[in-house]
Design a protein around this motif. Structure first.
Motif, PDB file in Angstrom:
ATOM      1  N   GLN A  41       0.697  -1.153  -0.090  1.00 33.59           N
ATOM      2  CA  GLN A  41      -0.173   0.344  -0.070  1.00 33.59           C
ATOM      3  C   GLN A  41       1.179   1.188  -0.498  1.00 33.59           C
ATOM      4  O   GLN A  41       0.773   2.147   0.449  1.00 33.59           O
ATOM      5  CB  GLN A  41      -0.960  -0.423   1.499  1.00 33.59           C
ATOM      6  N   GLY A  42       1.790   1.116  -0.030  1.00 36.85           N
ATOM      7  CA  GLY A  42       2.685   2.077  -0.241  1.00 36.85           C
ATOM      8  C   GLY A  42       3.041   2.522   1.114  1.00 36.85           C
ATOM      9  O   GLY A  42       3.559   2.084   1.827  1.00 36.85           O
ATOM     10  N   GLY A  43       3.844   3.783   0.646  1.00 37.76           N
ATOM     11  CA  GLY A  43       4.728   4.085   2.641  1.00 37.76           C
ATOM     12  C   GLY A  43       4.115   4.771   3.759  1.00 37.76           C
ATOM     13  O   GLY A  43       3.070   4.381   3.899  1.00 37.76           O
ATOM     14  N   MET A  44       4.892   5.540   4.316  1.00 41.06           N
ATOM     15  CA  MET A  44       4.645   6.966   4.813  1.00 41.06           C
ATOM     16  C   MET A  44       3.667   7.516   4.074  1.00 41.06           C
ATOM     17  O   MET A  44       3.711   8.260   3.121  1.00 41.06           O
ATOM     18  CB  MET A  44       5.761   7.183   6.120  1.00 41.06           C
ATOM     19  N   LEU A  45       2.336   8.365   5.234  1.00 49.98           N
ATOM     20  CA  LEU A  45       1.827   9.791   5.388  1.00 49.98           C
ATOM     21  C   LEU A  45       1.675  10.454   6.081  1.00 49.98           C
ATOM     22  O   LEU A  45       1.670   9.641   7.420  1.00 49.98           O
ATOM     23  CB  LEU A  45       0.343   9.714   5.144  1.00 49.98           C
ATOM     24  N   ASP A  46       1.870  11.953   5.666  1.00 43.63           N
ATOM     25  CA  ASP A  46       1.537  12.047   6.739  1.00 43.63           C
ATOM     26  C   ASP A  46       0.443  13.398   6.899  1.00 43.63           C
ATOM     27  O   ASP A  46      -0.595  13.777   5.864  1.00 43.63           O
ATOM     28  CB  ASP A  46       2.270  13.897   6.855  1.00 43.63           C
ATOM     29  N   ARG A  97       1.265  17.329  11.710  1.00 43.03           N
ATOM     30  CA  ARG A  97       1.176  16.431  10.403  1.00 43.03           C
ATOM     31  C   ARG A  97       1.813  14.602  11.111  1.00 43.03           C
ATOM     32  O   ARG A  97       2.555  14.407   9.778  1.00 43.03           O
ATOM     33  CB  ARG A  97       2.098  17.059   9.253  1.00 43.03           C
ATOM     34  N   PRO A  98       1.279  14.161  11.924  1.00 39.60           N
ATOM     35  CA  PRO A  98       2.237  12.729  12.254  1.00 39.60           C
ATOM     36  C   PRO A  98       2.109  11.976  10.957  1.00 39.60           C
ATOM     37  O   PRO A  98       1.304  11.916   9.437  1.00 39.60           O
ATOM     38  CB  PRO A  98       0.993  12.236  13.465  1.00 39.60           C
ATOM     39  N   GLU A  99       2.967  11.209  11.329  1.00 41.53           N
ATOM     40  CA  GLU A  99       2.847   9.955  10.256  1.00 41.53           C
ATOM     41  C   GLU A  99       2.385   8.617  10.861  1.00 41.53           C
ATOM     42  O   GLU A  99       3.139   7.982  11.627  1.00 41.53           O
ATOM     43  CB  GLU A  99       4.881   9.845  10.074  1.00 41.53           C
TER      44      GLU A  99
END
Length: 376
Positions: A41-46, A97-99
């Motif tokens: 599903q891809g990497g990190m999001l903020d 904006r937590p990851e």
């Protein structure tokens, strides 16, 4: 009872289904993947406090979301092509904006839905209007369905968008090559030191690296190049050695510590041309159908808003449907009235940020942007 069909089990479609569920309104999500684990599903999001977190609160999932935040992931480093640190910010711990790992966030949404709400392995083969706002969906597998409300949450190349708009995504002038460095502190200490504990921007004229550290200790890297759209077809990405050599050549003259983000990569190198819909993409009201997320407003990732807007779209559409019982058109019109200016503003920011990241004096434009935000 009004039937609601959502095409696509990404963050936007799942948030919509969850908010409708909170309001006691059933909906069915149709997803082409065979299972939740069919692909990564891809990497990190903020996840921003002014849109993505708002959506999670509407979904009554904010507390559960806080449990999957990557502590320290908001830290940011900006480097130039000589590996000189030009700006460094620690994670302030305030949670603006937590990851979070995209896969874990998606699973949180899936776990919040009743059994059977998501139908897997349902790839849309066709869609047609039946009149009166109703539509028929046919699938590559399984029976056709008819629905009173149809929501396209199926991403960049949406099968639902043509019901509303003739717009198609266009190349944004930048291509990413995605790589991973696993167990970085032990196996890749040099790149681990370059990336730091959170997000990295290493920028120069026409190219750069965007990277982040993931909760499992791996590094997720995007090598970004302003190249012609067909550039990836000139590289043999089936051969990691050849692909690394071709990519490193693009970074001739860059610091060896930055070139190591490529040369030490584990596994395949994956090219990803960046595409976007027109900044002010909109459509006239069509009975019974609308869009959320990338299907509505695909933009480059340089505003960090794609996932956040998708979830906010889902939450706002769910609220609108709940607020207009028995009046689908009023609900969809109210949702789209706010959707268009909201997405246009973010798309303009994304396009502007893409340009400034790769200016001739990069990373100065991004440094100026951070300084301006800090002064507010």
């Amino acid at each position: 009872m009004t039937t609601i069909s959502i095409v696509g089990a990404g963050l936007g479609g799942l948030t919509l289904a969850r908010v409708l569920h909170v309001h006691g309104i059933p909906a069915t999500v149709y997803e082409l993947d065979e299972s939740p684990s069919a692909r990564t599903q891809g990497g990190m999001l903020d996840i921003h406090d002014y849109n993505g977190q708002v959506a999670l609160r509407e979904a009554h999932l904010f507390e559960r979301f806080q449990a999957i935040i990557h502590a320290g992931g908001e830290a940011t480093r900006i480097l130039d092509r000589h590996n000189t640190v030009r700006r460094e910010e620690a994670d302030d711990g305030e949670g603006g904006r937590p990851e979070v790992d995209r896969g874990r966030l998606r699973q949180l949404l899936l776990d919040s839905l009743p059994a059977g709400a998501v139908q897997w392995g349902r790839k849309v083969g066709g869609v047609r209007a039946l009149g009166g706002g109703r539509h028929e969906l046919t699938f590559a597998g399984g029976p056709a369905v008819t629905t009173d409300v149809l929501v396209g949450a199926d991403g960049a190349w949406s099968r639902i968008r043509p019901l509303l708009s003739g717009a198609v995504p266009a190349y944004a002038g930048v291509s990413f090559v995605e790589v991973d460095l696993r167990d970085a502190d032990t196996r890749h200490p040099g790149p681990a030191a370059v990336v730091g504990t959170g997000m990295l921007f290493a920028l120069g004229p026409g190219k750069g690296f965007l990277a982040h550290r993931e909760p499992d200790g791996s590094l997720h890297i995007y090598a970004a190049l302003t190249v012609p759209q067909d550039w990836a077809s000139t590289v043999d990405f089936t051969d990691p050695g050849k692909a690394k050599a071709a990519l490193v050549e693009q970074y001739a003259g860059w610091a060896p510590e930055l070139q190591a983000l490529i040369t030490e990569a584990d596994g395949p190198l994956v090219p990803r041309p960046i595409t976007a819909l027109p900044i002010r993409h909109r459509w006239d009201r069509v009975p019974g159908v609308t869009l959320v997320g990338d299907a509505a407003h695909l933009m480059s990732p340089f505003a960090g808003e794609g996932a956040n807007l998708a979830m906010l779209d889902g939450a706002e559409l769910g609220k609108a449907i709940a607020a207009h019982p028995g009046d689908v058109e009023a609900a969809l019109a109210a949702y789209e009235r706010d959707l268009f200016p909201r997405s246009a503003e973010a798309a303009r920011e994304a396009a502007d940020n893409l340009a400034l990241c790769f200016e001739d004096n990069a990373p100065q434009g991004l440094l100026d942007r951070f300084a301006a935000l800090s002064a507010q």
